[in-house]
Motif scaffolding. Structure first.
Motif, PDB file in Angstrom:
ATOM      1  N   ARG A 121       0.828  -1.212   0.000  1.00 12.66           N
ATOM      2  CA  ARG A 121       0.000   0.000   0.000  1.00 12.66           C
ATOM      3  C   ARG A 121       0.861   1.261   0.000  1.00 12.66           C
ATOM      4  O   ARG A 121       0.617   2.205  -0.757  1.00 12.66           O
ATOM      5  CB  ARG A 121      -0.913  -0.039   1.236  1.00 12.66           C
ATOM      6  N   ASP A 176       2.799   1.718  -3.341  1.00 20.30           N
ATOM      7  CA  ASP A 176       1.863   2.217  -4.350  1.00 20.30           C
ATOM      8  C   ASP A 176       1.632   3.718  -4.148  1.00 20.30           C
ATOM      9  O   ASP A 176       1.746   4.520  -5.099  1.00 20.30           O
ATOM     10  CB  ASP A 176       0.557   1.420  -4.209  1.00 20.30           C
ATOM     11  N   ALA A 177       1.346   4.119  -2.925  1.00 17.83           N
ATOM     12  CA  ALA A 177       1.080   5.533  -2.646  1.00 17.83           C
ATOM     13  C   ALA A 177       2.280   6.405  -3.000  1.00 17.83           C
ATOM     14  O   ALA A 177       2.127   7.523  -3.498  1.00 17.83           O
ATOM     15  CB  ALA A 177       0.707   5.715  -1.172  1.00 17.83           C
ATOM     16  N   SER A 205      -3.905  -2.315  -3.299  1.00 16.18           N
ATOM     17  CA  SER A 205      -2.647  -2.016  -3.995  1.00 16.18           C
ATOM     18  C   SER A 205      -1.990  -3.260  -4.587  1.00 16.18           C
ATOM     19  O   SER A 205      -1.203  -3.154  -5.533  1.00 16.18           O
ATOM     20  CB  SER A 205      -1.681  -1.291  -3.051  1.00 16.18           C
ATOM     21  N   HIS A 211      -2.431  -3.088  -8.122  1.00 11.47           N
ATOM     22  CA  HIS A 211      -1.960  -1.898  -8.840  1.00 11.47           C
ATOM     23  C   HIS A 211      -0.517  -2.015  -9.307  1.00 11.47           C
ATOM     24  O   HIS A 211      -0.096  -1.299 -10.211  1.00 11.47           O
ATOM     25  CB  HIS A 211      -2.051  -0.659  -7.940  1.00 11.47           C
ATOM     26  N   ALA A 217       7.739   3.805   4.878  1.00  9.43           N
ATOM     27  CA  ALA A 217       7.033   5.023   4.477  1.00  9.43           C
ATOM     28  C   ALA A 217       7.994   6.202   4.372  1.00  9.43           C
ATOM     29  O   ALA A 217       7.964   6.968   3.397  1.00  9.43           O
ATOM     30  CB  ALA A 217       5.905   5.330   5.476  1.00  9.43           C
ATOM     31  N   TYR A 230       8.855   7.711   0.625  1.00 10.70           N
ATOM     32  CA  TYR A 230       8.420   9.087   0.381  1.00 10.70           C
ATOM     33  C   TYR A 230       9.593  10.049   0.216  1.00 10.70           C
ATOM     34  O   TYR A 230       9.479  11.065  -0.481  1.00 10.70           O
ATOM     35  CB  TYR A 230       7.444   9.555   1.476  1.00 10.70           C
ATOM     36  N   VAL A 288      -1.074  14.032   2.493  1.00 10.27           N
ATOM     37  CA  VAL A 288       0.164  13.436   2.002  1.00 10.27           C
ATOM     38  C   VAL A 288      -0.073  13.109   0.526  1.00 10.27           C
ATOM     39  O   VAL A 288      -1.088  12.483   0.198  1.00 10.27           O
ATOM     40  CB  VAL A 288       0.504  12.156   2.796  1.00 10.27           C
ATOM     41  N   PRO A 289       0.806  13.528  -0.375  1.00  8.70           N
ATOM     42  CA  PRO A 289       0.538  13.274  -1.798  1.00  8.70           C
ATOM     43  C   PRO A 289       0.503  11.776  -2.095  1.00  8.70           C
ATOM     44  O   PRO A 289       1.314  11.017  -1.580  1.00  8.70           O
ATOM     45  CB  PRO A 289       1.713  13.958  -2.505  1.00  8.70           C
ATOM     46  N   ILE A 290      -0.460  11.377  -2.919  1.00  6.53           N
ATOM     47  CA  ILE A 290      -0.540   9.989  -3.382  1.00  6.53           C
ATOM     48  C   ILE A 290      -0.076   9.989  -4.839  1.00  6.53           C
ATOM     49  O   ILE A 290      -0.751  10.538  -5.710  1.00  6.53           O
ATOM     50  CB  ILE A 290      -1.987   9.457  -3.271  1.00  6.53           C
ATOM     51  N   HIS A 291       1.082   9.387  -5.086  1.00  7.90           N
ATOM     52  CA  HIS A 291       1.667   9.433  -6.429  1.00  7.90           C
ATOM     53  C   HIS A 291       1.189   8.281  -7.301  1.00  7.90           C
ATOM     54  O   HIS A 291       1.228   8.371  -8.515  1.00  7.90           O
ATOM     55  CB  HIS A 291       3.189   9.428  -6.322  1.00  7.90           C
ATOM     56  N   GLY A 292       0.796   7.176  -6.671  1.00 11.20           N
ATOM     57  CA  GLY A 292       0.338   6.016  -7.430  1.00 11.20           C
ATOM     58  C   GLY A 292      -1.173   5.920  -7.407  1.00 11.20           C
ATOM     59  O   GLY A 292      -1.873   6.935  -7.411  1.00 11.20           O
ATOM     60  N   ARG A 293      -1.677   4.693  -7.343  1.00 11.37           N
ATOM     61  CA  ARG A 293      -3.110   4.482  -7.413  1.00 11.37           C
ATOM     62  C   ARG A 293      -3.710   4.049  -6.084  1.00 11.37           C
ATOM     63  O   ARG A 293      -4.891   3.706  -6.023  1.00 11.37           O
ATOM     64  CB  ARG A 293      -3.410   3.445  -8.499  1.00 11.37           C
ATOM     65  N   ALA A 294      -2.920   4.049  -5.010  1.00 10.51           N
ATOM     66  CA  ALA A 294      -3.475   3.741  -3.695  1.00 10.51           C
ATOM     67  C   ALA A 294      -4.504   4.805  -3.341  1.00 10.51           C
ATOM     68  O   ALA A 294      -4.382   5.971  -3.740  1.00 10.51           O
ATOM     69  CB  ALA A 294      -2.373   3.701  -2.637  1.00 10.51           C
ATOM     70  N   GLU A 295      -5.531   4.396  -2.616  1.00 15.21           N
ATOM     71  CA  GLU A 295      -6.554   5.356  -2.237  1.00 15.21           C
ATOM     72  C   GLU A 295      -6.040   6.276  -1.129  1.00 15.21           C
ATOM     73  O   GLU A 295      -6.399   7.446  -1.057  1.00 15.21           O
ATOM     74  CB  GLU A 295      -7.800   4.602  -1.765  1.00 15.21           C
ATOM     75  N   SER A 296      -5.196   5.718  -0.282  1.00 17.76           N
ATOM     76  CA  SER A 296      -4.705   6.466   0.879  1.00 17.76           C
ATOM     77  C   SER A 296      -3.534   5.703   1.476  1.00 17.76           C
ATOM     78  O   SER A 296      -3.222   4.599   1.065  1.00 17.76           O
ATOM     79  CB  SER A 296      -5.810   6.594   1.924  1.00 17.76           C
ATOM     80  N   LEU A 297      -2.906   6.320   2.462  1.00 14.51           N
ATOM     81  CA  LEU A 297      -1.906   5.635   3.289  1.00 14.51           C
ATOM     82  C   LEU A 297      -2.579   5.132   4.549  1.00 14.51           C
ATOM     83  O   LEU A 297      -3.580   5.700   4.990  1.00 14.51           O
ATOM     84  CB  LEU A 297      -0.803   6.611   3.700  1.00 14.51           C
ATOM     85  N   ASN A 298      -2.037   4.091   5.167  1.00 22.49           N
ATOM     86  CA  ASN A 298      -2.600   3.751   6.471  1.00 22.49           C
ATOM     87  C   ASN A 298      -2.084   4.738   7.522  1.00 22.49           C
ATOM     88  O   ASN A 298      -1.190   5.556   7.269  1.00 22.49           O
ATOM     89  CB  ASN A 298      -2.388   2.266   6.834  1.00 22.49           C
ATOM     90  N   ALA A 309       1.719   4.803   8.458  1.00 21.97           N
ATOM     91  CA  ALA A 309       2.572   5.313   7.384  1.00 21.97           C
ATOM     92  C   ALA A 309       2.405   6.830   7.242  1.00 21.97           C
ATOM     93  O   ALA A 309       3.390   7.565   7.095  1.00 21.97           O
ATOM     94  CB  ALA A 309       2.237   4.604   6.076  1.00 21.97           C
TER      95      ALA A 309
END
Lengths: 274, 274
Positions: free
Chosen positions: A139, A142-143, A170, A173, A261, A265, B245-255, B258
């Motif tokens: 996850r 992916d993010a 993820s 993905h 993370a 990042y 937090v920017p999401i660069h991929g296709r994840a919906e969010s970070l946990n 993270a």
């Protein structure tokens, strides 16, 4: 639109229906390997699995069929079957299932295939055993914009239900790679032009120094070891650098998910900076 | 040096010995509140608890007494009692206990006391319910150099055994604050000169912009919401900024863990940059 597998008027599938029995066995790693299938549970995972074209079968409860109508309607390639609550309980890994579960094709690719697209950011999880951590790394990678996650050495099965769940979609993905020979994987990553960075609490290089010198903008593969043992010495030594996340307080270390993370990042930001 | 509580030749304490029975009750939140005590399990937690002067009693198995001799020798203020394996199983929260467990005084401080030292970096966990996440936030906040963690609203008990374990000793390093009124806590944090930043997947401000404009160097309190529900709207709106937090991929969010790691380390780096 998905097709209903049962005929109108057919009884619900029970936990003794052969298709349900076969799918329930996919809780076991050995049976997943044999069948080449795994289970994705809950609407989010099923949606991502459908989008990835990975779904073979969907099981829903009557309640789930109502609640997830859009989900079932939006898919074109999969059959679905309506099952009893008891059958869903047998299929599900969670205590309170959300009424929908999909049988999916295993989807890992060979390392060479993942490297053919010249990825700029790759996460490598070495000998990690905890499925929740494995899913969190998928996850987070992916993010952060990574395009591949490599499970190297004797690692947890990424198709473990807890890993699938923790990945929050993820898993569908990214390029997922299983590489039992971690040393060979390291060589292949380097051969593909990736700088290999081994995370270690005692690494000689501080992450902040890499941010300062701009070198994190390079294509990078980050290696993460297990929560219990860290990276094997020989892998850490074989990597291009051993990197420590700075500890500013009195904690002994970060946990695996937090370290991953911070590192991923840091790369994401450096690779996007002007 | 620790003192042995039993006299030479006394039998081992069993799970029916009143001191063991009383300590075993500390698995329940209500009993922790009533007694003002909690349990810290395993050598790392006990070592940090001893260093913090928080220990009232130590229970060890005969095996644990041999394995953790240095630990017991190094402490000056605590009694220890040797217990049977069954008694240790009753005291421990883990399936394979490591042979040593300590009864500690609850150690949270009022928010005013934590703010009196003018902290530069504070983590605020709002209505989080998962003890593993709570412990990870303590550990990550400690590593990033935060000096206080506030559990705001109707939150998990930081003395829950799973939280204590996930904190890996950091529970004993930081000012731990319980603030049932999250809105009042936000006002107090701001009153102490901290910029309040609410994390939200839909926040108007990108974390990278705050890194670019240098404003993360300011004293900062980061607010994190629950994994399931995020931050309550009114708190997000009341904070100085809502940050994604920017999401660069296709994840919906970070946990949660993270996201907390990325945000707290962004502040740590900004506060230390020249």
């Amino acid at each position: 639109m998905t097709q209903h597998f049962q005929r109108p008027g057919d009884p619900l599938f029970t936990q003794r229906t052969p298709r349900v029995v076969a799918a329930s066995k996919l809780h076991r790693r050995r049976d997943r390997e044999k069948a080449g299938r795994f289970l994705a549970e809950g609407p989010q995972a099923v949606r991502e699995a459908l989008a990835a074209g990975a779904v073979r079968d969907i099981f829903v409860t009557e309640d789930g069929r109502r609640r997830h109508r859009d989900l079932l309607h939006g898919a074109s390639s999969a059959h679905f079957s309506v099952v009893t609550d008891d059958a869903m309980a047998a299929l599900a890994d969670t205590v309170t299932p959300q009424g929908v579960i999909a049988v999916c094709d295993l989807r890992d690719v060979p390392l060479d295939a993942a490297l053919a697209s010249r990825p700029k950011l790759v996460a490598v999880a070495v000998e990690i055993r905890d499925p929740g951590n494995a899913g969190t790394i998928l996850r987070t990678a992916d993010a952060a914009g990574a395009t591949a996650v490599v499970f190297a050495g004797d690692a947890v099965d990424p198709y473990n239900p807890k890993c699938v769940r923790a990945s929050a979609g993820s898993l569908f993905h990214l390029d997922v790679v299983r590489a039992p020979d971690a040393t060979a994987a390291l060589a292949a990553l380097r051969g593909a032009g990736l700088r290999t960075l081994a995370t270690s609490g005692y690494g000689a290089t501080d992450l902040d120094d890499l941010l300062d010198d701009g070198s994190l903008a390079q294509p990078t593969a980050w290696l993460f070891g297990s929560e219990a043992h860290g990276l094997p010495d020989e892998l850490r030594d074989a990597a291009d650098a051993a990197v420590r996340v700075p500890i500013h307080g009195r904690a002994e270390s970060l946990n695996l998910a937090a370290a991953a993370a911070v590192c991923l990042y840091a790369s994401a930001r450096a690779q996007r900076s002007r």
